[in-house]
Enzyme design. Structure first.
Site, PDB file in Angstrom:
ATOM      1  N   CYS A  97       1.137  -1.126  -0.534  1.00 48.31           N
ATOM      2  CA  CYS A  97      -0.166   0.317  -0.312  1.00 48.31           C
ATOM      3  C   CYS A  97       0.973   1.345   0.093  1.00 48.31           C
ATOM      4  O   CYS A  97       1.525   1.920   1.060  1.00 48.31           O
ATOM      5  CB  CYS A  97      -0.743  -0.171   1.381  1.00 48.31           C
ATOM      6  SG  CYS A  97      -1.517   1.503   1.712  1.00 48.31           S
ATOM      7  N   CYS A 118      -0.247   4.246   2.453  1.00 45.97           N
ATOM      8  CA  CYS A 118       0.307   3.656   3.923  1.00 45.97           C
ATOM      9  C   CYS A 118       1.755   4.234   4.256  1.00 45.97           C
ATOM     10  O   CYS A 118       1.417   4.251   5.349  1.00 45.97           O
ATOM     11  CB  CYS A 118       0.090   2.194   3.883  1.00 45.97           C
ATOM     12  SG  CYS A 118      -1.908   1.214   3.764  1.00 45.97           S
TER      13      CYS A 118
END
Length: 313
Positions: free
Chosen positions: A51, A54
């Site tokens: 991700c 993230c």
């Protein structure tokens, strides 16, 4: 100046405790989150190695949590390594279909959540809202209180550090900028104080706190000049009570020496004798003093009362 407003400077009180940020998993979730949130608000960062957002959000979360000094803690959970936990939470109605998802826990319950990589300012607001829900004081409020206490104690170096941290935490806080500038003035760093005021955001440039410091800086320069010839000024006033220019210089010198009441009285004397002299120069000088002292200063309160009585009697 960069060292004063260093965003990497530890928070007041030594920063966050060692356990404020930790990696969690499904075996420790009950202890690290549900049980721990009975005492301390917990943010849970659900993330994944693949991700991209993230990777942007997690360092921001860590920075914000450290700034709380342990009042909020962070638990990071890799969803790919903890799929059983994700399924269990989904059954409880917690949406974890996308990451990053940040969930706030307080008293064992979900208090709030957000998804996506929010900017640092929004993450701060999220954490502060959680603190308020938990009945805690925000780190910024603590910093301001500590900084004011340092000023009261005469520890201007400590006040400078604390106000500097507050500027980092709240870049549009006029009390923070004013505090940095006043601390620098107290440390005889007037050029640095001027540099700080030049950095003040336009949104707060005309705030009373900022205007007060600007007036104080201007008066400090005038005060040094007047103090250097104080004896001469006193002789001029004694020789000619109507030498209002000398009375104003005397007031400036007294203010620079910290004698606010004496400075105000010197100007009051000039106003009593001829309030309109030089386009009401004595009254205008007194108003500049009041601005630099601050509205709530006892000397300001007393001087305003006397001025009002004098002008409207």
């Amino acid at each position: 100046m960069d060292t004063i407003l260093d965003p990497n400077r530890p928070a007041a009180g030594g920063g966050a405790p060692a356990d404020a940020i930790r990696d969690g998993d499904q075996s420790t979730f009950m202890q690290d989150v549900i049980e721990a949130s009975q005492q301390t608000p917990i943010l849970v960062d659900f993330w994944a190695t693949w991700c991209g957002p993230c990777k942007q959000l997690t360092p921001t979360l860590e920075k914000v949590v450290r700034a709380t000094g342990g009042r909020v803690k962070l638990v990071k959970i890799d969803i790919d390594k903890n799929q059983a936990l994700v399924r269990q939470l989904a059954q409880m109605g917690l949406p974890l279909q996308s990451v990053p998802t940040v969930v706030a826990f307080w008293r064992g319950q979900i208090a709030d959540l957000f998804q996506g990589a929010l900017p640092e300012s929004e993450v701060k607001k999220f954490a502060e809202a959680l603190l308020k829900l938990a009945g805690g004081q925000t780190p910024a409020a603590d910093l301001l209180g500590e900084a004011k206490a340092a000023v009261e104690a005469g520890d201007h170096a400590e006040a400078l550090q604390l106000f500097g941290q507050l500027v980092q935490a709240e870049p549009e806080n006029p009390e923070a900028f004013a505090g940095v500038a006043r601390a620098l003035m107290a440390l005889d760093e007037e050029d640095q104080a001027q540099a700080v005021l030049a950095q003040v955001p336009a949104k707060i440039a005309n705030h009373a706190e900022i205007a007060s410091v600007r007036a104080a800086l201007e008066l400090a320069v005038q005060g040094r000049e007047a103090s250097a010839k104080l004896g001469e000024i006193e002789r001029r006033v004694a020789a000619d009570p109507d030498d209002h220019a000398a009375r104003i210089e005397l007031a400036v010198a007294l203010n620079a020496a910290g004698d606010k009441d004496g400075a105000a009285e010197a100007l009051m004397a000039a106003i009593r004798r001829d309030r309109d002299w030089n386009d009401q120069a004595a009254r205008k000088q007194l108003l500049k003093f009041l601005e630099s002292w601050g509205f709530a200063d006892p000397a300001s309160v007393a001087a305003r009362r006397k001025l009002s009585t004098l002008l409207f009697s």
